[in-house]
Design an enzyme around this catalytic site. Sequence first.
Site, PDB file in Angstrom:
ATOM      1  N   LYS A  19       0.839  -1.218   0.000  1.00  0.00           N
ATOM      2  CA  LYS A  19       0.000   0.000   0.000  1.00  0.00           C
ATOM      3  C   LYS A  19       0.864   1.255   0.000  1.00  0.00           C
ATOM      4  O   LYS A  19       0.662   2.163  -0.797  1.00  0.00           O
ATOM      5  CB  LYS A  19      -0.908   0.002   1.236  1.00  0.00           C
ATOM      6  CG  LYS A  19      -1.582   1.346   1.476  1.00  0.00           C
ATOM      7  CD  LYS A  19      -2.258   1.447   2.829  1.00  0.00           C
ATOM      8  CE  LYS A  19      -1.339   1.639   4.000  1.00  0.00           C
ATOM      9  NZ  LYS A  19      -1.256   2.970   4.594  1.00  0.00           N
ATOM     10  N   ASN A  20       1.825   1.309   0.914  1.00  0.00           N
ATOM     11  CA  ASN A  20       2.584   2.559   1.057  1.00  0.00           C
ATOM     12  C   ASN A  20       3.499   2.815  -0.135  1.00  0.00           C
ATOM     13  O   ASN A  20       3.708   3.962  -0.524  1.00  0.00           O
ATOM     14  CB  ASN A  20       3.358   2.564   2.376  1.00  0.00           C
ATOM     15  CG  ASN A  20       2.412   2.784   3.556  1.00  0.00           C
ATOM     16  OD1 ASN A  20       1.264   3.169   3.360  1.00  0.00           O
ATOM     17  ND2 ASN A  20       2.889   2.530   4.762  1.00  0.00           N
ATOM     18  N   ARG A  52      -3.570  11.199   4.734  1.00  0.00           N
ATOM     19  CA  ARG A  52      -2.459  12.148   4.779  1.00  0.00           C
ATOM     20  C   ARG A  52      -1.487  11.976   3.623  1.00  0.00           C
ATOM     21  O   ARG A  52      -0.824  12.928   3.220  1.00  0.00           O
ATOM     22  CB  ARG A  52      -1.698  11.987   6.094  1.00  0.00           C
ATOM     23  CG  ARG A  52      -2.458  12.390   7.294  1.00  0.00           C
ATOM     24  CD  ARG A  52      -1.588  12.194   8.510  1.00  0.00           C
ATOM     25  NE  ARG A  52      -0.330  12.913   8.357  1.00  0.00           N
ATOM     26  CZ  ARG A  52      -0.143  14.169   8.695  1.00  0.00           C
ATOM     27  NH1 ARG A  52      -1.117  14.854   9.226  1.00  0.00           N
ATOM     28  NH2 ARG A  52       1.025  14.756   8.519  1.00  0.00           N
ATOM     29  N   CYS A  90      -4.006  13.505  13.108  1.00  0.00           N
ATOM     30  CA  CYS A  90      -4.677  12.253  12.783  1.00  0.00           C
ATOM     31  C   CYS A  90      -4.616  11.352  14.000  1.00  0.00           C
ATOM     32  O   CYS A  90      -4.022  11.704  15.013  1.00  0.00           O
ATOM     33  CB  CYS A  90      -4.055  11.593  11.567  1.00  0.00           C
ATOM     34  SG  CYS A  90      -2.518  10.783  11.922  1.00  0.00           S
ATOM     35  N   ARG A 107       1.601  14.669  13.661  1.00  0.00           N
ATOM     36  CA  ARG A 107       2.117  14.468  12.304  1.00  0.00           C
ATOM     37  C   ARG A 107       2.256  15.756  11.495  1.00  0.00           C
ATOM     38  O   ARG A 107       1.515  15.992  10.523  1.00  0.00           O
ATOM     39  CB  ARG A 107       1.262  13.449  11.560  1.00  0.00           C
ATOM     40  CG  ARG A 107       1.342  12.077  12.185  1.00  0.00           C
ATOM     41  CD  ARG A 107       0.550  11.057  11.431  1.00  0.00           C
ATOM     42  NE  ARG A 107       1.266  10.511  10.288  1.00  0.00           N
ATOM     43  CZ  ARG A 107       0.767   9.585   9.490  1.00  0.00           C
ATOM     44  NH1 ARG A 107      -0.436   9.110   9.707  1.00  0.00           N
ATOM     45  NH2 ARG A 107       1.456   9.124   8.475  1.00  0.00           N
ATOM     46  N   PRO A 108       3.203  16.593  11.877  1.00  0.00           N
ATOM     47  CA  PRO A 108       3.411  17.820  11.095  1.00  0.00           C
ATOM     48  C   PRO A 108       3.954  17.528   9.693  1.00  0.00           C
ATOM     49  O   PRO A 108       4.391  16.413   9.403  1.00  0.00           O
ATOM     50  CB  PRO A 108       4.445  18.586  11.929  1.00  0.00           C
ATOM     51  CG  PRO A 108       5.057  17.606  12.851  1.00  0.00           C
ATOM     52  CD  PRO A 108       4.124  16.442  12.990  1.00  0.00           C
ATOM     53  N   ILE A 109       3.926  18.575   8.845  1.00  0.00           N
ATOM     54  CA  ILE A 109       4.451  18.427   7.480  1.00  0.00           C
ATOM     55  C   ILE A 109       5.572  19.432   7.245  1.00  0.00           C
ATOM     56  O   ILE A 109       5.927  19.736   6.109  1.00  0.00           O
ATOM     57  CB  ILE A 109       3.328  18.645   6.439  1.00  0.00           C
ATOM     58  CG1 ILE A 109       2.402  19.757   6.905  1.00  0.00           C
ATOM     59  CG2 ILE A 109       2.541  17.386   6.186  1.00  0.00           C
ATOM     60  CD1 ILE A 109       1.919  20.610   5.839  1.00  0.00           C
ATOM     61  N   ASP A 110       6.131  19.930   8.362  1.00  0.00           N
ATOM     62  CA  ASP A 110       7.157  20.972   8.241  1.00  0.00           C
ATOM     63  C   ASP A 110       8.353  20.532   7.396  1.00  0.00           C
ATOM     64  O   ASP A 110       8.934  21.342   6.664  1.00  0.00           O
ATOM     65  CB  ASP A 110       7.620  21.417   9.637  1.00  0.00           C
ATOM     66  CG  ASP A 110       8.169  20.251  10.454  1.00  0.00           C
ATOM     67  OD1 ASP A 110       7.488  19.212  10.524  1.00  0.00           O
ATOM     68  OD2 ASP A 110       9.272  20.368  11.005  1.00  0.00           O
ATOM     69  N   GLN A 111       8.716  19.256   7.456  1.00  0.00           N
ATOM     70  CA  GLN A 111       9.909  18.813   6.714  1.00  0.00           C
ATOM     71  C   GLN A 111       9.641  18.743   5.215  1.00  0.00           C
ATOM     72  O   GLN A 111      10.535  18.995   4.407  1.00  0.00           O
ATOM     73  CB  GLN A 111      10.405  17.458   7.239  1.00  0.00           C
ATOM     74  CG  GLN A 111      10.833  17.493   8.688  1.00  0.00           C
ATOM     75  CD  GLN A 111      11.924  18.530   8.940  1.00  0.00           C
ATOM     76  OE1 GLN A 111      12.974  18.510   8.296  1.00  0.00           O
ATOM     77  NE2 GLN A 111      11.664  19.458   9.844  1.00  0.00           N
ATOM     78  N   ASP A 167       4.745   0.365  12.042  1.00  0.00           N
ATOM     79  CA  ASP A 167       3.522  -0.203  11.463  1.00  0.00           C
ATOM     80  C   ASP A 167       3.290  -1.667  11.860  1.00  0.00           C
ATOM     81  O   ASP A 167       2.239  -2.223  11.555  1.00  0.00           O
ATOM     82  CB  ASP A 167       3.551  -0.098   9.926  1.00  0.00           C
ATOM     83  CG  ASP A 167       3.407   1.340   9.454  1.00  0.00           C
ATOM     84  OD1 ASP A 167       3.026   2.193  10.269  1.00  0.00           O
ATOM     85  OD2 ASP A 167       3.677   1.599   8.271  1.00  0.00           O
ATOM     86  N   ARG A 196      -8.654   0.138   4.653  1.00  0.00           N
ATOM     87  CA  ARG A 196      -7.747   1.155   4.099  1.00  0.00           C
ATOM     88  C   ARG A 196      -6.445   0.523   3.609  1.00  0.00           C
ATOM     89  O   ARG A 196      -5.815   1.047   2.692  1.00  0.00           O
ATOM     90  CB  ARG A 196      -7.380   2.190   5.170  1.00  0.00           C
ATOM     91  CG  ARG A 196      -8.498   3.111   5.532  1.00  0.00           C
ATOM     92  CD  ARG A 196      -7.993   4.195   6.421  1.00  0.00           C
ATOM     93  NE  ARG A 196      -6.943   4.966   5.733  1.00  0.00           N
ATOM     94  CZ  ARG A 196      -6.453   6.099   6.170  1.00  0.00           C
ATOM     95  NH1 ARG A 196      -6.890   6.611   7.299  1.00  0.00           N
ATOM     96  NH2 ARG A 196      -5.512   6.731   5.505  1.00  0.00           N
TER      97      ARG A 196
END
Length: 419
Positions: free
Chosen positions: A22-23, A95, A119, A124-128, A307, A399
């Site tokens: 999936k990923n 996400r 979530c 879970r930031p997206i700063d990077q 995971d 999912r």
Amino acid sequence: MDRIVITGGTRLSGEVCVSGSKNATLALMAAALLGRGETVLENVPGVRDVEHMLALLRALGAQADWDAQDSHTVRINPESVATPEAPYELVRKMRASFMVLGPLVARFGCGRVSEPGGCAIGVRPIDQHLKGLQALGAKIRLDHGVIEAFGARLQGASISFDTVTVNGTQNVMMAATLADGETVLDNAAREPEVVELADMLNRMGAEIRGAGSDRVVIQGVPELRGVSHRVSGDRIEAGTLLAAGMITRGDVLVTGIDPVTMDSMLDKMRETGAQITTTVDSVHVRADAPSEPIRVVTAPYPSFPTDMQAQLMAVLCLGRSSSVVTETVFENRFMHVPELVRMGADIALDGRSAHIRGVSVLAAAPVMATDLRASACLLVAGLAARGETVVNRVYHIDRGYERIEEKLCSLGAEIRREG
Ligand code: EPU
């Protein structure tokens, strides 16, 4: 709403093949935006997150759908992308949607993606992601919850990530393929899904070296072309099926997976006393006794994957003595613990660690979880619990696991889905 009902206690045995990862698929689908013409992905898992990504690509204006003849092939043609904007409804649900931002700005000069927000498993930031895209020269603006990135032509840059991020590495790597000059990514994620993405991008015409190490070097090229790619097997699904074998003291052969990508998982499974043997594309597990106590610390690849933390914990609940599981990747990934406790597990939480004292039986109960892997953990626990376990909110499982109840059933589990 669907639920899965399991009558625990059957020893699993037999052979089962995993679906495509999936990923890996989600990143490869985003990468298809970069190529001229059609990209064809084979061995794509039929899971809800893939449907979300298809819907997102279509919302952008791309042609994106399942192949009419093959139910595990998707075809993506980005030539008709018209509105490079990923709507909130889709980003909120998944996400990984954020990974389209890099390809959009690199190929189309701008991208708009809703800010994903928090979530179930943490902030879970997206700063990077944004730090990387900014370093490549993209102008970033936050406007009413939507992140806009602009940049007529990105410029190669040296970027050192402050934390190891899988999708962040993938997002910035994709953007850098079409930048002018060389980009160096330091402290890059080393996950097999990063390597697989780099391999496909290179076949699309990119020049990426070092994927799989913590330094990835990307020489920008003027354009990429669509390709065909076969998605590799899902290492987390494989681990989940092995855990199912272990908890039932079963004998299970999982095929369609490269065991090298599972080293840290298999090491820990061996430490519990399970007998593990591998071939180039399969893993066999046999467990005859309650698991031995172990210590597990999750961390980025090649360490033990976050995971698989919940599913292995289910196995340890029926272990011979006390085990400790420490989660270092996400700050809130123990939602399965209260549910396992309701099934009779003895687990004490202490910050980022769960102390598990093995019990001799788990008792079935109605359970539910708020994320994919926590739900998978409850399925695994239910396979060994006395009585009938009802796992609610099955959409979390859907999912990321394709027909998991059918696969477990083929191994002898008493399991069914109810509508
Ligand atoms: N982080 C930041 N800033 C960023 C990005 C990440 O601080 O800009 C932090 C996160 O908050 C987290 C850590 O870095 O604490 C690692 O997060 P990462 O970015 O690596 O996670 P991700 O890329 O969003 C992917 C998988 C997850 C998996 C993680 C870790 C996909 C679609 N998702 O997420 O998979 O848990 O890597 O291996 O590839 C799942 O399949 O159940 C799942 C959640």
